[in-house]
Every structure is written in structure tokens, then in C-alpha cells.
Design a protein around this motif. Structure first.
Motif, mmCIF file in Angstrom:
data_model
loop_
_atom_site.group_PDB
_atom_site.id
_atom_site.type_symbol
_atom_site.label_atom_id
_atom_site.label_comp_id
_atom_site.label_asym_id
_atom_site.label_seq_id
_atom_site.Cartn_x
_atom_site.Cartn_y
_atom_site.Cartn_z
ATOM 1 N N LEU A 1 0.825 -1.216 0.000
ATOM 2 C CA LEU A 1 0.000 0.000 0.000
ATOM 3 C C LEU A 1 0.857 1.263 0.000
ATOM 4 C CD1 LEU A 1 -2.897 -0.956 2.456
ATOM 5 C CD2 LEU A 1 -3.092 -0.414 0.020
ATOM 6 N N GLY A 2 1.991 1.180 0.699
ATOM 7 C CA GLY A 2 2.871 2.359 0.744
ATOM 8 C C GLY A 2 3.398 2.698 -0.626
ATOM 9 N N THR A 3 3.814 1.659 -1.370
ATOM 10 C CA THR A 3 4.313 1.886 -2.728
ATOM 11 C C THR A 3 3.219 2.451 -3.615
ATOM 12 O OG1 THR A 3 5.736 -0.025 -2.384
ATOM 13 C CG2 THR A 3 5.523 0.789 -4.628
ATOM 14 N N LEU A 4 2.021 1.909 -3.424
ATOM 15 C CA LEU A 4 0.878 2.386 -4.208
ATOM 16 C C LEU A 4 0.635 3.872 -3.942
ATOM 17 C CD1 LEU A 4 -1.671 1.666 -5.924
ATOM 18 C CD2 LEU A 4 -2.841 1.239 -3.778
ATOM 19 N N HIS A 5 0.649 4.232 -2.674
ATOM 20 C CA HIS A 5 0.413 5.628 -2.300
ATOM 21 C C HIS A 5 1.507 6.538 -2.859
ATOM 22 C CE1 HIS A 5 -0.449 8.665 1.170
ATOM 23 N NE2 HIS A 5 -0.796 9.117 -0.029
ATOM 24 N N ALA A 6 2.750 6.062 -2.742
ATOM 25 C CA ALA A 6 3.863 6.886 -3.181
ATOM 26 C C ALA A 6 3.807 7.145 -4.682
ATOM 27 C CB ALA A 6 5.188 6.226 -2.805
ATOM 28 N N PHE A 7 3.484 6.094 -5.434
ATOM 29 C CA PHE A 7 3.445 6.275 -6.893
ATOM 30 C C PHE A 7 2.332 7.234 -7.285
ATOM 31 C CE2 PHE A 7 1.885 5.223 -11.116
ATOM 32 C CZ PHE A 7 3.046 5.324 -11.855
ATOM 33 N N LEU A 8 1.179 7.050 -6.689
ATOM 34 C CA LEU A 8 0.056 7.920 -7.049
ATOM 35 C C LEU A 8 0.330 9.363 -6.635
ATOM 36 C CD1 LEU A 8 -2.928 5.593 -6.106
ATOM 37 C CD2 LEU A 8 -2.123 6.194 -8.403
ATOM 38 N N GLY A 9 0.997 9.503 -5.503
ATOM 39 C CA GLY A 9 1.298 10.855 -5.048
ATOM 40 C C GLY A 9 2.337 11.542 -5.893
ATOM 41 N N SER A 10 3.122 10.768 -6.607
ATOM 42 C CA SER A 10 4.172 11.382 -7.423
ATOM 43 C C SER A 10 3.665 11.851 -8.771
ATOM 44 C CB SER A 10 5.311 10.376 -7.636
ATOM 45 O OG SER A 10 4.848 9.304 -8.456
ATOM 46 N N LEU A 11 2.434 11.548 -9.076
ATOM 47 C CA LEU A 11 1.919 11.949 -10.387
ATOM 48 C C LEU A 11 1.681 13.459 -10.422
ATOM 49 C CD1 LEU A 11 -0.715 9.131 -11.104
ATOM 50 C CD2 LEU A 11 1.556 9.413 -12.138
ATOM 51 N N THR A 12 2.172 14.069 -11.462
ATOM 52 C CA THR A 12 1.920 15.508 -11.649
ATOM 53 C C THR A 12 1.457 15.726 -13.085
ATOM 54 O OG1 THR A 12 4.234 15.808 -12.242
ATOM 55 C CG2 THR A 12 3.625 16.297 -9.963
ATOM 56 N N PRO A 13 0.688 16.754 -13.299
ATOM 57 C CA PRO A 13 0.226 17.016 -14.664
ATOM 58 C C PRO A 13 1.409 17.289 -15.583
ATOM 59 C CG PRO A 13 -1.009 18.339 -13.090
ATOM 60 C CD PRO A 13 0.134 17.740 -12.352
ATOM 61 N N ALA A 14 1.463 16.566 -16.689
ATOM 62 C CA ALA A 14 2.550 16.759 -17.642
ATOM 63 C C ALA A 14 2.266 18.001 -18.474
ATOM 64 C CB ALA A 14 2.674 15.526 -18.540
ATOM 65 N N ALA A 15 3.308 18.415 -19.195
ATOM 66 C CA ALA A 15 3.177 19.666 -19.942
ATOM 67 C C ALA A 15 2.386 19.472 -21.229
ATOM 68 C CB ALA A 15 4.551 20.224 -20.239
ATOM 69 N N GLY A 16 2.410 18.296 -21.793
ATOM 70 C CA GLY A 16 1.809 18.144 -23.118
ATOM 71 C C GLY A 16 0.587 17.240 -23.110
ATOM 72 N N GLU A 17 0.243 16.755 -24.291
ATOM 73 C CA GLU A 17 -0.933 15.906 -24.442
ATOM 74 C C GLU A 17 -0.580 14.460 -24.117
ATOM 75 O OE1 GLU A 17 -3.363 16.707 -28.027
ATOM 76 O OE2 GLU A 17 -1.782 18.111 -28.537
ATOM 77 N N GLY A 18 -1.497 13.689 -23.580
ATOM 78 C CA GLY A 18 -1.277 12.290 -23.291
ATOM 79 C C GLY A 18 -1.664 11.410 -24.484
ATOM 80 N N ASP A 19 -1.005 10.259 -24.535
ATOM 81 C CA ASP A 19 -1.299 9.329 -25.636
ATOM 82 C C ASP A 19 -1.909 8.071 -25.009
ATOM 83 O OD1 ASP A 19 -1.424 7.654 -27.775
ATOM 84 O OD2 ASP A 19 0.534 8.233 -28.582
ATOM 85 N N LEU A 20 -3.223 7.984 -25.030
ATOM 86 C CA LEU A 20 -3.929 6.909 -24.342
ATOM 87 C C LEU A 20 -3.641 5.559 -24.984
ATOM 88 C CD1 LEU A 20 -6.017 6.209 -22.167
ATOM 89 C CD2 LEU A 20 -7.794 6.595 -23.869
ATOM 90 N N VAL A 21 -3.631 5.529 -26.297
ATOM 91 C CA VAL A 21 -3.431 4.261 -27.000
ATOM 92 C C VAL A 21 -2.041 3.717 -26.725
ATOM 93 C CG1 VAL A 21 -3.411 3.147 -29.265
ATOM 94 C CG2 VAL A 21 -5.065 4.957 -28.782
ATOM 95 N N ALA A 22 -1.049 4.597 -26.766
ATOM 96 C CA ALA A 22 0.316 4.151 -26.512
ATOM 97 C C ALA A 22 0.451 3.590 -25.107
ATOM 98 C CB ALA A 22 1.284 5.335 -26.714
ATOM 99 N N ALA A 23 -0.213 4.225 -24.145
ATOM 100 C CA ALA A 23 -0.137 3.753 -22.767
ATOM 101 C C ALA A 23 -0.736 2.363 -22.640
ATOM 102 C CB ALA A 23 -0.857 4.738 -21.852
ATOM 103 N N VAL A 24 -1.862 2.154 -23.256
ATOM 104 C CA VAL A 24 -2.510 0.840 -23.161
ATOM 105 C C VAL A 24 -1.648 -0.224 -23.837
ATOM 106 C CG1 VAL A 24 -4.545 -0.473 -23.848
ATOM 107 C CG2 VAL A 24 -4.800 1.869 -23.000
#
Lengths: 315, 672
Positions: free
Chosen positions: A162-185
Motif C-alpha cells: 500500500l505504501g508503494t501504491l500511495h507513493a506512486f500515485l502521489g508522485s503523479l503531476t500534470p505533464a506539460a503536453g498531451e497524453g497518448d492513451l493508445v500508446a499507454a494501453v
């Protein structure tokens, strides 16, 4: 459940941090995410319907003995009654790989408690904690600009992660550009098949891209769930009164608008159409969808929206 | 039309940034949204045509900048000949030094007469050179404008009517005042006996000044100081102490003459009798048989003192310096050869002594007899009525319930009244402090008074805040006032905790107490209200008689004089002036005493310097006639600077008004 009844106060503790409060986590222990056909290769605790094993705790059916099978699997009681050599098949119990992909593109910003990204991370945290409690193998990933930027975390197993889960989610910040949903999947499912994929995003992109991502999930034999996260500003553009220009947080493109009631109404119509298209892309591929409004309380999410993804109480 | 400083027009360049500030596109920053995806389905409105729109405030500010630039450039237009004579004619200022040293003889006349003649010549020269406005200043103790911006004829009359004064001069200050008055054109001519190097004046003023020097050498002996010696309480014989200063480089012998000064009728000015060589009205008479004449040898550049007297009379007198024998005149500067003084009349008053000490009464009578003019009344009861109203009352221990009129002294009072309050008696007092005061003028060791009192315990008098604490003693660990003196409601009051035993006063040990008693009487005695006043020429005199009665005006050698706003008189001529008041009239004797002015041999280096200023250095490159560039005939410029400045001020006011209206409108919008 007292911890769940507290509302969200903007500018105070983030929604993600509230998810990992001990009171909330203990509440999540009694919840499970129903998974219909996804399964992994490793033994686990999730019973996979349509898939059998020679051993298990829930009898699925009897099949005729085939030469070469272990004679110890033969159900001798049936042979005594019927005189046929039948072998028992049990419902397979597997460890399901669960991929939770969170959109961390610029459109989820700005960062801060109560933002869209905070709400998305909270949803991911809730689902992740529930899956870990259910014995699943959890992976987390941020929807990147492209396949090369794909950052992920996992596999996570049991509550100790759970700690790792929390840490990863907390480290997310809005990126500067557009996201690529298909590439991520595609990047996520390159490592996994027959798992559960949960996409958490505002999906303010071309619905065709959402359909393509859903196709990738289906093609890899996985189950899919979509969670749409929107802010109040996304829902109601009246706050733009007096502004004649708007800028896209992701691309930085500027566009002129006519700040009028008519414009707001046309926007709302366009938003309804967009949400309908996303929902259509999901449901046509057998995927459940849910909706989360940024700033909503955890109780609201658990009570109203996440059950649409198959969340249920046990005992 | 032209510009005095065309570079000022560069300020018009400020219009460009001003226009840029208004014309630049000031857009509201765009609002950030999550995505333009949904907005792309909504048609974008057409681009609005942006037309430059300048508010009224811009035009006001632009006009303000233009007006200020115009004012900086100092525009002018060519004036007509009529304008030239009316307003643009150059101003010619003539400054006449009429300080005391200008009285010095120089050849056939005095320096001032020669300076006046030179000024008249210069005036004619300037008038012939072209049109001009003439101003005449005199630089005496206070610079004075005789005539301003007048014609040459009027200026000449003013110059010829000027006279030298008897005060120190400030030609530098007068030149500065003239330079400040002068415009861009014009000239200053200074007629003085002060060299340029000794003038305290700025370089700018000096550069515009042409200096005409008149006489810088001469022989002089002066009365540097005059004092008198009199007996105690003004009685006894009188002497005059005269200090004579030799300003020459060789020793001189001089006769010093003292003459009694008599006024025919001090209350009727203008009816003074014939003079016998004195500089002002009045009569100098022989001083009697007391050898009022003496001859004195004065070393070069040094002083010597002569003692004239003793004389047995009282009143004003005049001391004069005369040449010995039948030789030439004493010196070239006669103003400082005469000085006035006064042998003050002995004070007559009625003394009432209330005491039960017979010996003290006897001492008081003896003292009065030795002095003369003092009547003494001895009384035993403090509350007994006085046979004659007393000018001075001394209470020895006894205290009346009601304080008497006139000056009063309480010696070791036994009770209290409105003047004195007692706290008790205290033993073991020791003098701890004494303050300078006339009642202790001759007492060098106040401790002796404590011994003379011969009293183991002294009276403790409550300190009166209206009185000065003269003697303080310490007893029983605290400070007590032994002697207090001062004025209460116009009466002089002395409170003494010490007794003056009569038997002690009669012995040799009682001399300090006797001296103290004399000083006490001297201080308590009423002033001589009709004694002549003395003053120095040029110095300010408070317009009051010794008893405080106001002086309304002075009448004397130069006519009537009235007090200034601060109640001071400035007699600037030596001689006898008649002080006229509502209640009485009196005599004011004015002498000349100014060592710097008396130094006529080095006048140029000696006077004209103000305090704290270094003399301005003469510029050897200056042209002889120090005036700056003058205008060619017909090339007069009429300045137009005022108009743009006024316009700028009006524009500024309009802009402020506009801003205020905008602010009010904004407040109204917010209210809605």
C-alpha cells in the motif's frame, strides 16, 4: 465508515491522502472488485469462471477420464454409482493482473487537492487498495506522451504494497503536453494479457482514440473499465464569463470564444455528446464505465460510481 | 520668435512613449481550460477590428508634455520699441556705501562726498549710453533702496540727497541684493572704500559689478571704550575711564577733554542751544575745577587709558579727543573722536527699617548719612503705619500681616505673610551652594554671613518659586534656602534666613555683613528713572525707559524715528536724541564705537565682511566694467515662458479632474 462521511475541503488534505487513512483502508477490506473473465497464469484467490483446474475449492463439472490423466483425479463415487470413469473439474482460482492507468496529462491539472488529477489518483488508490486486499496483482501506470515515456509501478501484491501504491500515485503531476492513451494501453498490455485494465481519464480527446484503446484491451483478451473524471469547470463553462480567449492546458493553443449564454449551452451539448461517445465506445466492447467529479467525497465515489465498475461488499 | 534654450524642445520626444503606452495592445490573459476539444465544435467568432482608440486623458497628457517642453525651451518674441522702453530697458543699479568710514576726510572732502560725485558722473554716462531704469541703493547698517526703476533725473536727485551714516556698512549684502534684483541685463555700480577682495559677495554678483573705490588711507585715533567709576550707591566722586586707540603706524599724543553735557530743555526737542564743537545739539560746558583734561601718549597700533576726574557733579558728559598744541587736525575721521557718558545721579530713597535692634538702626542711619540722599525711618512694630511711604522696607525678624508696597527685605522672619512662609527652625546649617546675584555682588565668602548671624538655629523659609534661590544650605540631610531674591508683582523681595546683628556690624568682623547690607540696599533701591540713556550708533535699543515706560519715538539729528515691529529703535547718528514717551521724555546719547570702521587706513581689508563668510576673491580676468552682455538696440526679447507654464498647470488640473471623475464613476459601477 465515519471516515468516509467527511466531505472534501478544497485546499485541505488531498483526496488521495484520505484514501490511505487507516479508517478508510479498513473499510476497503470488505470490498471486492468483481472480475468476470480476466485471469492470470499464477494461482490466486479469484475464481475465474469458464476456466477450470483439476483442483480447487468450487466444483465446476465432471469430464470423462482421458488416458494419461492422474488416476487420483477420478471420482470413484461416481464410478460406483454409474460405472463411468469421470474426473472432477474445479473453477480455476487465479491471481488477476490489474492495470490501472491514470491520465496525468496537462488537461488533468492544475495540481492540488481537489483537482482532477487528485480525484483520478484517489479513484486509482481506492481500486488498487481493494484489489490488493483481494489478492490481485496490481500494476499502475501514468498515461504518457508516448510509449517511451510510459512510467509504471508494479507488480504490487498484498497490503504491504500500500505504501508503494500511495507513493506512486502521489508522485503523479500534470505533464506539460498531451497524453497518448493508445500508446499507454499498448505499453501496459505488452507485458500482460488477460488482465483487467482500468483507464482513469477525462477522455476529452477524440472518441476514436478511446475506441482504439478499447480495441487494444479487447485484442489482448483483457477486461476493461473506464472512469471519466471531470471538474466542475469542465461541466459548466459559465465561469468563463467575460473571457474572450481560452488556452488549452495541454497544447497551449489559444482559441477565441464568444462569451455568451448561447456559447455555454452549445458547449454543454458538445460535452454531453462527447461523454455519450466515450460511453458507447466502452459499452460496445463490454466495458463498464463510471464518472467521478473532482472534489467529490470518497463516500460518494464508493457509493454511487465505483459500484458501476463491479465493486461490491463481501460478507 | 525664438527659443532661449532650444534643447528643451527635446522633451517633446516624451510624446512617443506616451503614445505607445496608450496604443499598445492590452489584452486580458486567456483563461486556461482542460481541452479545446469541445470548443472546436463551437464556431470561433470573427476577429474584432482593433481601431486605435485614444482617451481624452491621452490628449491632455500630450498637451501637458508639449506645454512643458515649450516652457523648457523658453520661447520669446521680438518686442516693439515701445515694449523696450516700458519693460525691457536694462536696469542700472547704483550702490552707495554710506557706512561710517565714508565720513573719513579724503583731500578736500569726505569719501562719501567724492563717491556721491562719482556716482552722479556715472549716472550721466549710463543715461547717455541708452535707455535704462535706474535704482539707487545705500549700503549702511541696513541696505535701503532710495529709489527704484526710475529715470536718470530722479536717480540723480536721490543720489544727491543721500548722506553717510554712523553705522557699519554691508556693501557686499547690498550688491547681492542688487544682483538678485537685476534681470538678465543691466549693471551694478558700487561706490565704496572697500576693496573687491574684502567684499563678501558671490562670484556671479561680483562679475556683474563695477567697483568704484574712493579713498583707502588716513590717520585716525578713536575712543575705543568709555567707562565711569562711582562710589557705593552712586555716591562719592566720579571718574571717567577713556580708552584711546591709535590706528596709525606711529605713536601719537592726544588731549582728552571731558565736558559736562547740558540740555536746554530735554522735553522740548528742537530747541537745543548752541553747540561748542559737539557733533549734535546740546551744550558742552566746562567740567569745573576737577582737571577734566589730560594728555595721553598712545603707542602705534595700540591703546592707552586715561582717567578723567574726579568730578563732584552728576549727569551726562561728553569726552572728546583733540590735537595737542596748534598743529593740524587730530585725524581724518572725527566720528570716533567723541563719546557720550553719564555719571549716574546718586539714588535717593526712603528706607524704613523695622527692628528692635537699636544697634542695627544706628548702623542704618550711619550708612544713610555717609551716602547722602537716603532718609531712614526706624520702627519697632511691623504693622505700625509708616509716617512716609517707604521705597525700601527692611523687616528684622518682625513680619507684617500685609506686605508693604515697594521693595522689601525680610531678615530672619519670625512669622509668615503673603511674601514669606516658614517651615520652622533648623540647626547645623552649612552653606552648600550660592548663585551669582547682585545682592552677593561683593560677598566672596557667604559662609561668613552664617558666622556673623551668630545663631545656632536658622529660620527655614519655604522656597518660593517666584524667587531665585541665591544661597542654599544643607541641614538635617536636606537642602534649605538661606537667601531668596526676585520680583513679586513688580516689587523686589528678598527673603533671608540670616540675621544682621547690629552690634556685630559695628565691629571689624562685621564688615562682610555690612557689605552685604549695602549690596542688598543697592539692589532694593528704586532705579533712577530720569537718568539719560546711552547707546551705540547702529545698535538696536529697546524702546523703553529704565522703569519700563514705553518710548514712542525718537527725535534727533536725522529726524524722528519710530520703534520697529519688535519694539526696537535704531538711532544711526551720533549725538543727543530725545526719547518721547506718553508718560515722560528723556535723553538718549548715541556714541559711535566700531573698531572695524575706525580702521580707515585699512578699510578695504577691514569691513564689509559678514559673520561666517570668507571674502570673495577678485577675479583678475574681469573686465573693468563688470557688466555682462548687453542687448543691441532693437533686439529686445519679450519672454513667453509664463504662458506655457500656465497652460501646463491648467492641463494638469484638468487631468486630475478627469481622474477624479473616472474614480467616482468606477465607484458607482461597483456600487451597482
Amino acid at each position: 465508515m465515519a471516515a468516509l462521511n467527511r466531505g472534501t475541503t478544497p485546499g485541505a488534505t488531498s483526496l488521495l491522502d484520505r484514501v490511505f487513512e487507516p479508517g478508510v483502508l479498513s473499510s476497503l477490506d470488505r470490498m471486492r472488485l468483481r472480475i468476470s473473465r480476466a485471469s492470470g497464469d499464477r494461482p490466486g484467490h479469484t475464481r475465474v469462471r469458464g476456466r477450470t483446474d483439476p483442483s480447487g475449492s468450487e466444483l465446476d463439472r465432471w469430464v470423462p477420464y482421458v488416458h494419461g490423466e492422474d488416476l487420483r483425479r477420478v471420482d470413484w463415487h461416481v464410478y460406483a454409482r454409474l460405472g463411468e470413469l469421470l474426473v472432477r473439474r474445479f473453477v480455476a482460482e487465479r491471481e488477476v493482473p490489474v492495470w490501472i492507468l491514470i491520465d496525468s496529462s496537462g488537461s488533468m491539472g492544475p495540481a492540488g487537492a481537489g483537482s482532477k488529477l487528485d480525484t483520478a489518483a484517489a479513484v486509482a488508490g481506492l481500486l488498487g487498495a481493494i484489489c490488493l486486499a483481494g489478492g490481485e496483482r496490481v500494476y499502475l501506470g501514468g498515461i504518457p506522451h508516448g510509449a517511451r515515456d510510459f512510467s509504471h509501478c508494479g507488480p504490487l501484491r498484498s497490503r504491504t504494497a500500500l505504501g508503494t501504491l500511495h507513493a506512486f500515485l502521489g508522485s503523479l503531476t500534470p505533464a506539460a503536453g498531451e497524453g497518448d492513451l493508445v500508446a499507454a494501453v499498448e505499453a501496459a498490455l505488452r507485458l500482460t494479457s488477460r488482465g483487467l485494465v482500468v483507464l482513469v481519464s477525462d477522455f476529452l480527446i477524440d472518441p476514436g482514440l478511446v475506441a482504439r484503446a478499447a480495441d487494444v484491451i479487447v485484442r489482448r483478451g483483457c477486461e476493461g473499465r473506464l472512469v471519466t473524471v471531470l471538474s466542475r469547470e469542465d461541466l459548466d463553462p459559465a465561469w468563463l464569463r467575460g473571457c474572450d480567449r481560452i488556452v488549452d492546458r495541454e497544447s497551449g493553443r489559444v482559441r477565441r470564444i464568444a462569451p455568451s449564454v448561447d456559447t455555454w449551452q452549445r458547449y454543454r451539448d458538445a460535452l454531453d455528446h462527447q461523454l455519450a461517445q466515450v460511453r458507447e465506445a466502452a459499452t460496445s466492447r463490454g466495458m463498464a464505465t463510471a464518472f467521478a467529479l473532482s472534489g467529490s467525497g470518497i463516500e460518494t465515489l464508493l457509493r454511487d460510481e465505483l459500484p458501476k465498475l463491479g465493486l461490491a461488499l463481501v460478507r | 520668435m525664438g527659443f532661449e534654450t532650444p534643447l528643451g524642445l527635446l522633451a517633446l520626444g516624451l510624446l512617443a512613449p506616451l503614445a505607445w503606452l496608450y496604443l499598445r495592445v492590452r489584452e486580458q490573459p486567456p483563461a486556461a481550460v482542460s481541452s479545446l476539444r469541445l470548443w472546436e465544435s463551437i464556431a470561433e467568432p470573427p476577429e474584432p477590428r482593433r481601431r486605435p482608440k485614444l482617451p481624452l486623458r491621452f490628449f491632455l497628457q500630450a498637451a501637458l508634455v508639449a506645454a512643458l517642453a515649450l516652457a523648457l525651451a523658453q520661447p520669446w518674441i521680438a518686442g516693439s520699441p515701445a515694449d523696450q522702453t516700458a519693460t525691457a530697458a536694462p536696469e542700472r543699479i547704483i550702490v552707495l556705501d554710506n557706512s561710517a568710514s565714508m565720513h573719513a576726510r579724503n583731500g578736500d572732502g569726505t569719501r562719501f562726498e567724492q563717491a556721491r560725485a562719482a556716482a552722479v558722473d556715472r549716472l550721466a554716462e549710463l543715461a547717455a549710453a541708452g535707455p535704462g531704469r535706474f535704482t539707487v541703493l545705500v549700503a549702511g547698517g541696513r541696505e535701503e533702496t532710495l529709489i527704484a526703476a526710475a529715470s536718470a533725473t530722479d536717480a540723480r536727485a536721490a543720489i544727491e540727497g543721500a548722506r553717510a551714516g554712523a553705522t557699519a556698512g554691508k556693501p557686499g549684502a547690498a550688491v547681492e541684493a542688487a544682483a538678485a534684483r537685476l534681470g538678465s541685463d543691466g549693471s551694478i555700480d558700487l561706490f565704496t572704500d572697500t576693496k573687491a577682495a574684502a567684499l563678501v559677495v558671490s562670484r556671479e554678483a561680483l562679475a556683474r559689478t563695477r567697483i568704484h573705490l574712493t579713498g583707502q588711507s588716513g590717520s585716525n585715533l578713536s575712543i575705543a571704550d568709555l567707562g565711569t567709576t562711582l562710589g557705593r550707591l552712586g555716591g562719592g566722586e566720579a571718574r571717567a575711564l577713556v580708552t584711546v586707540r591709535n590706528h596709525d603706524d606711529v605713536p601719537r599724543r592726544v588731549r582728552v577733554v571731558l565736558q559736562r553735557w547740558e540740555e536746554p530743555d530735554a522735553t522740548r526737542p528742537g530747541e537745543t542751544g548752541p553747540t561748542t564743537g559737539t557733533p549734535a545739539g546740546g551744550t558742552a560746558v566746562a567740567a569745573g575745577n576737577a582737571a577734566p583734561v589730560t594728555e595721553l601718549d598712545v603707542p602705534a597700533r595700540a591703546s592707552a587709558r586715561a582717567v578723567l576726574g574726579p568730578v563732584g557733579w552728576r549727569g551726562p558728559f561728553v569726552v572728546r579727543l583733540e590735537a595737542t598744541g596748534q598743529g593740524p587736525a587730530l585725524d581724518d575721521f572725527s566720528l570716533d573722536d567723541v563719546a557720550f557718558g553719564v555719571f549716574a545721579e546718586p539714588r535717593s530713597f526712603h528706607l524704613r527699617l523695622v527692628t528692635q535692634d537699636v544697634a542695627l538702626g544706628a548702623q542704618a542711619r550711619a550708612l544713610a548719612a555717609a551716602h547722602g540722599g537716603i532718609t531712614v525711618e526706624i520702627s519697632r512694630e511691623p504693622d505700625a503705619p509708616a509716617t512716609t511711604p517707604a521705597d525700601v522696607t527692611i523687616f528684622d525678624r518682625g513680619v507684617p500681616r500685609i506686605p508693604p508696597p515697594g521693595s522689601v527685605a525680610y531678615l530672619a522672619p519670625a512669622t509668615g505673610n503673603a511674601d514669606v512662609r516658614l517651615a520652622g527652625r533648623i540647626a547645623g546649617a552649612r552653606i552648600s551652594a550660592s548663585e551669582p546675584h547682585p545682592v552677593l555682588a561683593s560677598t566672596t565668602r557667604p559662609e561668613i554671613l552664617l558666622d556673623v548671624a551668630d545663631d545656632p538655629a536658622v529660620v527655614e523659609i519655604v522656597p518660593d518659586p517666584r524667587l531665585a534661590r541665591v544661597l542654599t544650605a544643607r541641614a538635617a540631610g536636606r537642602e534649605i534656602a538661606l537667601l531668596q531674591a526676585g520680583e513679586i508683582d513688580g516689587r523686589r523681595v528678598a527673603l533671608s534666613a540670616l540675621r544682621l546683628p547690629g552690634r556685630t556690624l559695628a565691629s571689624a568682623d562685621g564688615v562682610p555683613a555690612l557689605v552685604f547690607l549695602v549690596d542688598l540696599l543697592h539692589w532694593l533701591a528704586p532705579g533712577a528713572t530720569n537718568a539719560p540713556l546711552t547707546a551705540t550708533a547702529g545698535a538696536a535699543v529697546v524702546a523703553k525707559f529704565p522703569d519700563g515706560a514705553p518710548i514712542d519715538r525718537l527725535e534727533g539729528p536725522t529726524g524722528p524715528l519710530s520703534p520697529d515691529a519688535e519694539g526696537r529703535l535704531h538711532p544711526d547718528e551720533i549725538g543727543a536724541w530725545h526719547a518721547m514717551g506718553r508718560e515722560r521724555a528723556g535723553l538718549l546719547l548715541v556714541s559711535f564705537r566700531d573698531p572695524a570702521e575706525s580702521e580707515i587706513d585699512g578699510t578695504a581689508d577691514a569691513h564689509g565682511n559678514g559673520a561666517g563668510q570668507a571674502p570673495a576673491a577678485a577675479d583678475p580676468d574681469l573686465p573693468a566694467g563688470g557688466t555682462t552682455a548687453s542687448l543691441a538696440p532693437g533686439a529686445t526679447r519679450v519672454p513667453l515662458t509664463t504662458a506655457p507654464l500656465a497652460l501646463a498647470a491648467a492641463l494638469l488640473a484638468a487631468e486630475w479632474l478627469l481622474v477624479a471623475l473616472d474614480a467616482r464613476r468606477s465607484q458607482g459601477d461597483e456600487g451597482l
